[in-house]
Design a protein around this motif. Structure first.
Motif, PDB file in Angstrom:
ATOM      1  N   GLU A  35       2.822  16.789  14.562  1.00  0.00           N
ATOM      2  CA  GLU A  35       3.316  16.508  13.140  1.00  0.00           C
ATOM      3  C   GLU A  35       3.231  14.984  13.068  1.00  0.00           C
ATOM      4  OE1 GLU A  35       6.864  18.343  12.199  1.00  0.00           O
ATOM      5  OE2 GLU A  35       5.835  20.351  11.939  1.00  0.00           O
ATOM      6  N   GLN A  36       3.803  14.490  14.144  1.00  0.00           N
ATOM      7  CA  GLN A  36       3.892  12.861  14.152  1.00  0.00           C
ATOM      8  C   GLN A  36       2.733  12.273  14.460  1.00  0.00           C
ATOM      9  OE1 GLN A  36       6.774  12.130  17.478  1.00  0.00           O
ATOM     10  NE2 GLN A  36       8.546  12.114  16.170  1.00  0.00           N
ATOM     11  N   ILE A  37       1.750  12.989  15.340  1.00  0.00           N
ATOM     12  CA  ILE A  37       0.343  12.357  15.585  1.00  0.00           C
ATOM     13  C   ILE A  37      -0.739  12.579  14.286  1.00  0.00           C
ATOM     14  CG2 ILE A  37      -1.853  13.191  16.584  1.00  0.00           C
ATOM     15  CD1 ILE A  37      -0.010  13.732  19.030  1.00  0.00           C
ATOM     16  N   ALA A  38      -0.228  13.670  13.276  1.00  0.00           N
ATOM     17  CA  ALA A  38      -1.008  13.821  12.372  1.00  0.00           C
ATOM     18  C   ALA A  38      -0.516  12.716  11.362  1.00  0.00           C
ATOM     19  CB  ALA A  38      -0.704  15.324  11.719  1.00  0.00           C
ATOM     20  N   GLN A  39       0.688  12.532  11.209  1.00  0.00           N
ATOM     21  CA  GLN A  39       1.085  11.344  10.232  1.00  0.00           C
ATOM     22  C   GLN A  39       0.641  10.010  10.569  1.00  0.00           C
ATOM     23  OE1 GLN A  39       5.612  11.551  10.589  1.00  0.00           O
ATOM     24  NE2 GLN A  39       5.450  13.072   9.095  1.00  0.00           N
ATOM     25  N   LEU A  40       0.397   9.733  11.911  1.00  0.00           N
ATOM     26  CA  LEU A  40       0.106   8.483  12.379  1.00  0.00           C
ATOM     27  C   LEU A  40      -1.672   8.239  12.120  1.00  0.00           C
ATOM     28  CD1 LEU A  40       1.851   7.951  15.836  1.00  0.00           C
ATOM     29  CD2 LEU A  40       2.067   6.452  13.847  1.00  0.00           C
ATOM     30  N   ARG A  41      -2.160   9.459  12.370  1.00  0.00           N
ATOM     31  CA  ARG A  41      -3.800   9.541  12.007  1.00  0.00           C
ATOM     32  C   ARG A  41      -3.742   9.285  10.654  1.00  0.00           C
ATOM     33  NH1 ARG A  41      -5.287  14.258  16.139  1.00  0.00           N
ATOM     34  NH2 ARG A  41      -5.566  12.977  17.989  1.00  0.00           N
ATOM     35  N   LYS A  42      -3.082   9.769   9.697  1.00  0.00           N
ATOM     36  CA  LYS A  42      -3.138   9.473   8.192  1.00  0.00           C
ATOM     37  C   LYS A  42      -2.934   8.020   7.899  1.00  0.00           C
ATOM     38  CE  LYS A  42      -1.501  11.322   3.787  1.00  0.00           C
ATOM     39  NZ  LYS A  42      -0.731  11.913   3.310  1.00  0.00           N
ATOM     40  N   GLN A  43      -2.124   7.620   8.614  1.00  0.00           N
ATOM     41  CA  GLN A  43      -1.738   6.053   8.016  1.00  0.00           C
ATOM     42  C   GLN A  43      -2.858   5.147   8.840  1.00  0.00           C
ATOM     43  OE1 GLN A  43       1.879   5.034  10.369  1.00  0.00           O
ATOM     44  NE2 GLN A  43       3.400   6.347   8.674  1.00  0.00           N
ATOM     45  N   ALA A  44      -3.363   5.557   9.861  1.00  0.00           N
ATOM     46  CA  ALA A  44      -4.313   4.825  10.532  1.00  0.00           C
ATOM     47  C   ALA A  44      -5.628   4.823   9.484  1.00  0.00           C
ATOM     48  CB  ALA A  44      -4.827   5.167  11.967  1.00  0.00           C
ATOM     49  N   GLU A  45      -6.082   5.946   9.131  1.00  0.00           N
ATOM     50  CA  GLU A  45      -6.987   6.239   8.193  1.00  0.00           C
ATOM     51  C   GLU A  45      -6.861   5.463   6.832  1.00  0.00           C
ATOM     52  OE1 GLU A  45     -10.762   7.255   6.955  1.00  0.00           O
ATOM     53  OE2 GLU A  45      -9.904   7.537   8.819  1.00  0.00           O
ATOM     54  N   GLU A  46      -5.554   5.244   6.158  1.00  0.00           N
ATOM     55  CA  GLU A  46      -5.277   4.546   5.130  1.00  0.00           C
ATOM     56  C   GLU A  46      -5.564   3.292   5.375  1.00  0.00           C
ATOM     57  OE1 GLU A  46      -1.491   5.999   3.894  1.00  0.00           O
ATOM     58  OE2 GLU A  46      -2.144   7.716   3.204  1.00  0.00           O
ATOM     59  N   LEU A  47      -5.137   2.772   6.504  1.00  0.00           N
ATOM     60  CA  LEU A  47      -5.393   1.232   6.665  1.00  0.00           C
ATOM     61  C   LEU A  47      -6.829   0.936   7.142  1.00  0.00           C
ATOM     62  CD1 LEU A  47      -2.265   0.526   9.186  1.00  0.00           C
ATOM     63  CD2 LEU A  47      -2.581  -0.363   7.081  1.00  0.00           C
ATOM     64  N   ARG A  48      -7.445   1.878   7.536  1.00  0.00           N
ATOM     65  CA  ARG A  48      -8.970   1.500   7.882  1.00  0.00           C
ATOM     66  C   ARG A  48      -9.600   1.498   6.355  1.00  0.00           C
ATOM     67  NH1 ARG A  48     -13.858   2.624   8.395  1.00  0.00           N
ATOM     68  NH2 ARG A  48     -15.119   2.880  10.327  1.00  0.00           N
ATOM     69  N   ASN A  49      -9.299   2.338   5.595  1.00  0.00           N
ATOM     70  CA  ASN A  49      -9.915   2.360   4.144  1.00  0.00           C
ATOM     71  C   ASN A  49      -9.488   1.135   3.403  1.00  0.00           C
ATOM     72  OD1 ASN A  49     -10.987   4.727   4.514  1.00  0.00           O
ATOM     73  ND2 ASN A  49      -9.339   5.886   3.798  1.00  0.00           N
ATOM     74  N   GLN A  50      -8.422   0.606   3.618  1.00  0.00           N
ATOM     75  CA  GLN A  50      -7.905  -0.676   2.901  1.00  0.00           C
ATOM     76  C   GLN A  50      -8.742  -1.783   3.601  1.00  0.00           C
ATOM     77  OE1 GLN A  50      -3.784  -1.064   3.406  1.00  0.00           O
ATOM     78  NE2 GLN A  50      -3.272   0.550   2.042  1.00  0.00           N
ATOM     79  N   GLU A  51      -8.768  -2.174   4.782  1.00  0.00           N
ATOM     80  CA  GLU A  51      -9.543  -3.049   5.553  1.00  0.00           C
ATOM     81  C   GLU A  51     -10.992  -2.677   5.033  1.00  0.00           C
ATOM     82  OE1 GLU A  51      -8.954  -2.679   9.666  1.00  0.00           O
ATOM     83  OE2 GLU A  51      -6.650  -3.118   9.460  1.00  0.00           O
ATOM     84  N   ARG A  52     -11.590  -1.697   5.127  1.00  0.00           N
ATOM     85  CA  ARG A  52     -12.980  -1.410   4.602  1.00  0.00           C
ATOM     86  C   ARG A  52     -13.375  -2.042   3.296  1.00  0.00           C
ATOM     87  NH1 ARG A  52     -16.188   2.852   2.785  1.00  0.00           N
ATOM     88  NH2 ARG A  52     -18.237   2.961   3.758  1.00  0.00           N
ATOM     89  N   SER A  53     -12.443  -1.767   2.406  1.00  0.00           N
ATOM     90  CA  SER A  53     -12.462  -2.169   1.031  1.00  0.00           C
ATOM     91  C   SER A  53     -12.431  -3.881   1.137  1.00  0.00           C
ATOM     92  CB  SER A  53     -11.253  -1.849   0.166  1.00  0.00           C
ATOM     93  OG  SER A  53     -11.403  -0.556  -0.200  1.00  0.00           O
ATOM     94  N   GLY A  54     -11.838  -4.412   1.850  1.00  0.00           N
ATOM     95  CA  GLY A  54     -11.736  -5.841   1.936  1.00  0.00           C
ATOM     96  C   GLY A  54     -12.945  -6.433   2.727  1.00  0.00           C
ATOM     97  N   VAL A  55     -13.379  -5.795   3.509  1.00  0.00           N
ATOM     98  CA  VAL A  55     -14.965  -6.111   4.242  1.00  0.00           C
ATOM     99  C   VAL A  55     -15.875  -5.994   3.377  1.00  0.00           C
ATOM    100  CG1 VAL A  55     -16.213  -5.673   6.152  1.00  0.00           C
ATOM    101  CG2 VAL A  55     -13.913  -5.720   6.497  1.00  0.00           C
ATOM    102  N   ILE A  56     -15.808  -4.918   2.505  1.00  0.00           N
ATOM    103  CA  ILE A  56     -16.928  -4.731   1.745  1.00  0.00           C
ATOM    104  C   ILE A  56     -17.208  -5.661   0.615  1.00  0.00           C
ATOM    105  CG2 ILE A  56     -17.947  -3.133  -0.468  1.00  0.00           C
ATOM    106  CD1 ILE A  56     -17.104  -0.708   1.665  1.00  0.00           C
ATOM    107  N   GLU A  57     -15.877  -6.123   0.214  1.00  0.00           N
ATOM    108  CA  GLU A  57     -15.883  -7.409  -0.959  1.00  0.00           C
ATOM    109  C   GLU A  57     -16.250  -8.505  -0.467  1.00  0.00           C
ATOM    110  OE1 GLU A  57     -15.488  -9.117  -4.578  1.00  0.00           O
ATOM    111  OE2 GLU A  57     -15.338  -6.860  -4.288  1.00  0.00           O
ATOM    112  N   GLU A  58     -15.933  -8.950   0.730  1.00  0.00           N
ATOM    113  CA  GLU A  58     -16.247 -10.263   1.320  1.00  0.00           C
ATOM    114  C   GLU A  58     -17.866  -9.838   1.708  1.00  0.00           C
ATOM    115  OE1 GLU A  58     -15.672 -12.150   5.676  1.00  0.00           O
ATOM    116  OE2 GLU A  58     -13.936 -10.749   4.997  1.00  0.00           O
ATOM    117  N   ILE A  59     -18.372  -9.016   1.864  1.00  0.00           N
ATOM    118  CA  ILE A  59     -19.985  -8.925   2.508  1.00  0.00           C
ATOM    119  C   ILE A  59     -20.574  -9.135   0.842  1.00  0.00           C
ATOM    120  CG2 ILE A  59     -21.707  -7.366   2.864  1.00  0.00           C
ATOM    121  CD1 ILE A  59     -19.810  -6.198   5.087  1.00  0.00           C
TER     122      ILE A  59
END
Length: 112
Positions: free
Chosen positions: A17-41
């Motif tokens: 359950e902890q691993i699943a929560q961490l994976r979800k958090q990591a995916e959310e952070l990646r999506n946030q970073e991705r949005s910033g990268v797309i805007e910068e590009i």
């Protein structure tokens, strides 16, 4: 350390359950970073007036761009039966490898 199987399974479930929560958090952070990268590009594309062609993105099909022509190299070697090989791309043809194994050299097959 006298743990029962039930205790171990409970710990595994807790960690899963902890691993699943961490994976979800990591995916959310990646999506946030991705949005910033797309805007910068997008800003850089607008700033420099870049096009899809400039970035070699126009008409992409598979691994090759539609605008890039594939050219064959000129044949450098010919077998006694007329088969040819350019001498540089990919694996050597079977007729070359067999001839080399039989003691012949590449110069025996050069097209002059």
């Amino acid at each position: 350390m006298a743990s029962s199987l039930a205790d171990i399974n409970s710990q595994i479930k807790k960690h899963d359950e902890q691993i699943a929560q961490l994976r979800k958090q990591a995916e959310e952070l990646r999506n946030q970073e991705r949005s910033g990268v797309i805007e910068e590009i997008r800003k850089k594309i607008a700033e420099y007036g870049l096009t899809a062609t400039d970035l070699k993105l126009a008409g992409r099909v598979g691994k090759r761009s539609a605008g890039i022509a594939v050219t064959k190299s000129a044949a450098k070697y010919r077998s006694p039966t007329g088969e040819t090989w350019s001498g540089g791309r990919g694996r050597k043809p079977r007729w070359i490898t067999e001839a080399l194994a039989a003691g012949k050299s590449l110069s025996d097959f050069e097209i002059k």
